[in-house]
Design an enzyme around this catalytic site. Structure first.
Site, PDB file in Angstrom:
ATOM      1  N   SER A  97     -46.087   0.437  -9.409  1.00  0.00           N
ATOM      2  CA  SER A  97     -45.910   1.127 -10.496  1.00  0.00           C
ATOM      3  C   SER A  97     -46.479   2.546 -10.212  1.00  0.00           C
ATOM      4  O   SER A  97     -48.008   2.440 -10.154  1.00  0.00           O
ATOM      5  CB  SER A  97     -46.286   0.593 -11.911  1.00  0.00           C
ATOM      6  OG  SER A  97     -45.223  -0.381 -11.958  1.00  0.00           O
ATOM      7  N   HIS A 156     -40.183   2.995 -10.517  1.00  0.00           N
ATOM      8  CA  HIS A 156     -40.329   2.432  -9.089  1.00  0.00           C
ATOM      9  C   HIS A 156     -38.896   2.945  -8.380  1.00  0.00           C
ATOM     10  O   HIS A 156     -37.820   2.622  -8.781  1.00  0.00           O
ATOM     11  CB  HIS A 156     -39.879   0.899  -9.508  1.00  0.00           C
ATOM     12  CG  HIS A 156     -41.056   0.171  -9.705  1.00  0.00           C
ATOM     13  ND1 HIS A 156     -41.700  -0.941  -8.806  1.00  0.00           N
ATOM     14  CD2 HIS A 156     -41.906  -0.046 -10.825  1.00  0.00           C
ATOM     15  CE1 HIS A 156     -42.643  -1.407  -9.384  1.00  0.00           C
ATOM     16  NE2 HIS A 156     -42.978  -0.820 -10.590  1.00  0.00           N
ATOM     17  N   HIS A 191     -39.184  -7.464  -9.646  1.00  0.00           N
ATOM     18  CA  HIS A 191     -40.088  -8.357 -10.274  1.00  0.00           C
ATOM     19  C   HIS A 191     -39.473  -9.474 -10.693  1.00  0.00           C
ATOM     20  O   HIS A 191     -38.216  -9.455 -11.133  1.00  0.00           O
ATOM     21  CB  HIS A 191     -40.772  -7.789 -11.406  1.00  0.00           C
ATOM     22  CG  HIS A 191     -41.664  -6.309 -10.886  1.00  0.00           C
ATOM     23  ND1 HIS A 191     -40.819  -5.199 -11.117  1.00  0.00           N
ATOM     24  CD2 HIS A 191     -42.993  -6.225 -10.762  1.00  0.00           C
ATOM     25  CE1 HIS A 191     -41.700  -4.222 -10.803  1.00  0.00           C
ATOM     26  NE2 HIS A 191     -43.007  -4.934 -10.616  1.00  0.00           N
ATOM     27  N   GLU A 247     -37.609  -9.158 -14.244  1.00  0.00           N
ATOM     28  CA  GLU A 247     -36.160  -8.547 -14.172  1.00  0.00           C
ATOM     29  C   GLU A 247     -35.032  -9.382 -14.032  1.00  0.00           C
ATOM     30  O   GLU A 247     -33.973  -9.134 -13.971  1.00  0.00           O
ATOM     31  CB  GLU A 247     -35.951  -7.585 -13.016  1.00  0.00           C
ATOM     32  CG  GLU A 247     -37.292  -6.174 -13.215  1.00  0.00           C
ATOM     33  CD  GLU A 247     -37.151  -5.429 -11.869  1.00  0.00           C
ATOM     34  OE1 GLU A 247     -36.329  -4.628 -11.967  1.00  0.00           O
ATOM     35  OE2 GLU A 247     -37.909  -5.497 -11.367  1.00  0.00           O
ATOM     36  N   MET A 281     -48.420  -8.314 -12.961  1.00  0.00           N
ATOM     37  CA  MET A 281     -47.041  -8.935 -13.050  1.00  0.00           C
ATOM     38  C   MET A 281     -46.326  -8.974 -11.645  1.00  0.00           C
ATOM     39  O   MET A 281     -45.137  -9.230 -11.478  1.00  0.00           O
ATOM     40  CB  MET A 281     -45.893  -8.320 -13.854  1.00  0.00           C
ATOM     41  CG  MET A 281     -46.666  -8.214 -15.368  1.00  0.00           C
ATOM     42  SD  MET A 281     -45.482  -7.178 -16.450  1.00  0.00           S
ATOM     43  CE  MET A 281     -46.343  -7.008 -17.755  1.00  0.00           C
ATOM     44  N   SER A 282     -47.074  -8.747 -10.556  1.00  0.00           N
ATOM     45  CA  SER A 282     -46.450  -9.013  -9.346  1.00  0.00           C
ATOM     46  C   SER A 282     -47.374  -9.260  -8.231  1.00  0.00           C
ATOM     47  O   SER A 282     -48.387 -10.090  -8.376  1.00  0.00           O
ATOM     48  CB  SER A 282     -46.134  -7.359  -9.210  1.00  0.00           C
ATOM     49  OG  SER A 282     -47.385  -6.519  -8.859  1.00  0.00           O
ATOM     50  N   ASN A 291     -55.053   0.799 -17.187  1.00  0.00           N
ATOM     51  CA  ASN A 291     -55.188   0.509 -18.489  1.00  0.00           C
ATOM     52  C   ASN A 291     -56.373  -0.689 -18.547  1.00  0.00           C
ATOM     53  O   ASN A 291     -56.490  -1.592 -17.820  1.00  0.00           O
ATOM     54  CB  ASN A 291     -54.065   0.130 -19.261  1.00  0.00           C
ATOM     55  CG  ASN A 291     -53.449  -1.032 -18.711  1.00  0.00           C
ATOM     56  OD1 ASN A 291     -52.570  -1.214 -17.820  1.00  0.00           O
ATOM     57  ND2 ASN A 291     -53.885  -2.256 -19.269  1.00  0.00           N
ATOM     58  N   HIS A 304     -46.257   1.153 -21.021  1.00  0.00           N
ATOM     59  CA  HIS A 304     -45.839   1.245 -19.593  1.00  0.00           C
ATOM     60  C   HIS A 304     -45.965   2.786 -19.206  1.00  0.00           C
ATOM     61  O   HIS A 304     -46.566   3.040 -17.974  1.00  0.00           O
ATOM     62  CB  HIS A 304     -44.338   0.993 -19.259  1.00  0.00           C
ATOM     63  CG  HIS A 304     -43.955   0.921 -17.899  1.00  0.00           C
ATOM     64  ND1 HIS A 304     -44.692   0.507 -17.059  1.00  0.00           N
ATOM     65  CD2 HIS A 304     -42.839   1.725 -17.375  1.00  0.00           C
ATOM     66  CE1 HIS A 304     -43.880   0.671 -15.661  1.00  0.00           C
ATOM     67  NE2 HIS A 304     -42.883   1.404 -15.945  1.00  0.00           N
TER      68      HIS A 304
HETATM   69  N1  HPA Z   1     -51.278  -6.486 -17.993  1.00  0.00           N
HETATM   70  C1  HPA Z   1     -50.197  -6.814 -16.966  1.00  0.00           C
HETATM   71  N2  HPA Z   1     -49.661  -6.250 -16.234  1.00  0.00           N
HETATM   72  C2  HPA Z   1     -49.958  -4.873 -16.067  1.00  0.00           C
HETATM   73  C3  HPA Z   1     -51.214  -4.275 -16.805  1.00  0.00           C
HETATM   74  C4  HPA Z   1     -51.542  -5.179 -18.084  1.00  0.00           C
HETATM   75  O1  HPA Z   1     -52.301  -4.829 -18.918  1.00  0.00           O
HETATM   76  N3  HPA Z   1     -51.072  -3.019 -16.878  1.00  0.00           N
HETATM   77  C5  HPA Z   1     -50.274  -2.702 -15.811  1.00  0.00           C
HETATM   78  N4  HPA Z   1     -49.580  -3.963 -15.187  1.00  0.00           N
END
Ligand code: HPA
Length: 279
Positions: free
Chosen positions: A30, A61, A83, A86, A214-215, A238, A252
């Site tokens: 991302s 993406h 992912h 999805e 998540m990947s 983040n 996001h």
């Molecule tokens: N959690 C899960 N997946 C993520 C995060 C998060 O805080 N930030 C970017 N991908």
């Protein structure tokens, strides 16, 4: 279920589009797709044209496989990924890694956006994965489940030397030289698409996770099954929230914005690390 012929067919399609023979595969998560703009003499193949290739539906993406020169190496850079959240199967999510193997790629560098769980991490940091916890994978959701084609890898895969030590040491040395904050830590892989609750973040921290995303972990499993060398980096996009009644929320857009700080740092680290890489 795919058969090996499906991966070979996709690799043949890519070979027909360029005479460049990549030895390194790069997966850009991302907000990190623009890194492929640094490849010289590049050929971009829309992944929608590659037979069997899963397409991401997620904003940020971009769907191309970009093949070109990077620090004297020929690299195949996948912009964006599909992912599990999805709706793709674990086999679909990891299809590109199998195709990379059929293309003759020996080293895979995976990148992702992740939330910082370690309280010392700040937005814009990069974390080199020294290890991972594959939470869905441990519970039975992983791409190695099913019949094993011995021509592609062993039934039982050792995972204690997953993230190549030489590549990690090289990356840390490059980061030091350029004064880039590069952390080493444990990536905690989840399925998403929801971000974590505060209680889940506290659990992840207690279990030893430094960053959450998540990947990546499924691709790593398949790359190791296929005997490829692996390096992976998380861009910390983040902070995560570990207490209820915080006014903050993860979203996001913030994840994509942080990519702008992370791409130049990651480009420098990868340039230095891949420059001296031997096959
Ligand atoms: N959690 C899960 N997946 C993520 C995060 C998060 O805080 N930030 C970017 N991908």
């Amino acid at each position: 279920m795919y058969q090996r012929e499906d991966f070979v067919a996709a690799a043949d399609y890519i070979r027909a589009r360029t005479a460049l023979q990549p030895g390194i595969g790069l997966v850009l998560g991302s907000g990190l797709g623009p890194l492929a703009d640094s490849l010289g003499g590049r050929v971009a193949i829309p992944v929608s044209e590659i037979p069997g290739w899963p397409q991401s539906t997620v904003q940020g993406h971009k769907g191309s496989l970009v093949i070109g020169e990077f620090e004297g190496q020929i690299v195949a850079a996948q912009q964006g990924r599909a992912h599990f959240y999805e709706g793709y199967s674990m086999q679909e999510v990891t299809f590109p890694i199998r195709v990379m193997k059929e293309l003759g790629i020996h080293t895979v560098v995976l990148t992702n956006a992740a939330g910082g769980v370690n309280p010392s991490y700040t937005v814009g940091d990069i974390m080199l994965l020294e290890d991972h916890i594959n939470f869905p994978g441990m519970a039975g959701q992983n791409p190695l489940i099913g019949p094993n084609d011995e021509s592609m890898g062993l039934r039982f895969v050792g995972m204690s030397q997953t993230y190549d030590r030489g590549l990690r040491q090289a990356a840390l040395a490059v980061a030091r030289q350029h004064n880039i904050p590069l952390r080493s830590g444990v990536y905690f892989g989840l399925s998403g698409p929801f971000f974590e609750t505060p209680a889940e973040i506290r659990m992840i921290r207690a279990l030893g996770g430094d960053a959450v995303g998540m990947s990546t972990v499924n691709e790593v499993l398949v790359a190791r099954h296929a005997g490829m060398r692996v390096m992976a980096c998380s861009g910390i996009t983040n902070g995560t929230i570990d207490a209820v009644d915080s006014d903050m929320e993860v979203n996001h857009e913030a994840v994509l914005e942080a990519g702008a700080i992370i791409v130049p740092r990651l480009t420098t680290i990868l340039r230095g690390t891949l420059r001296d890489l031997q096959a």
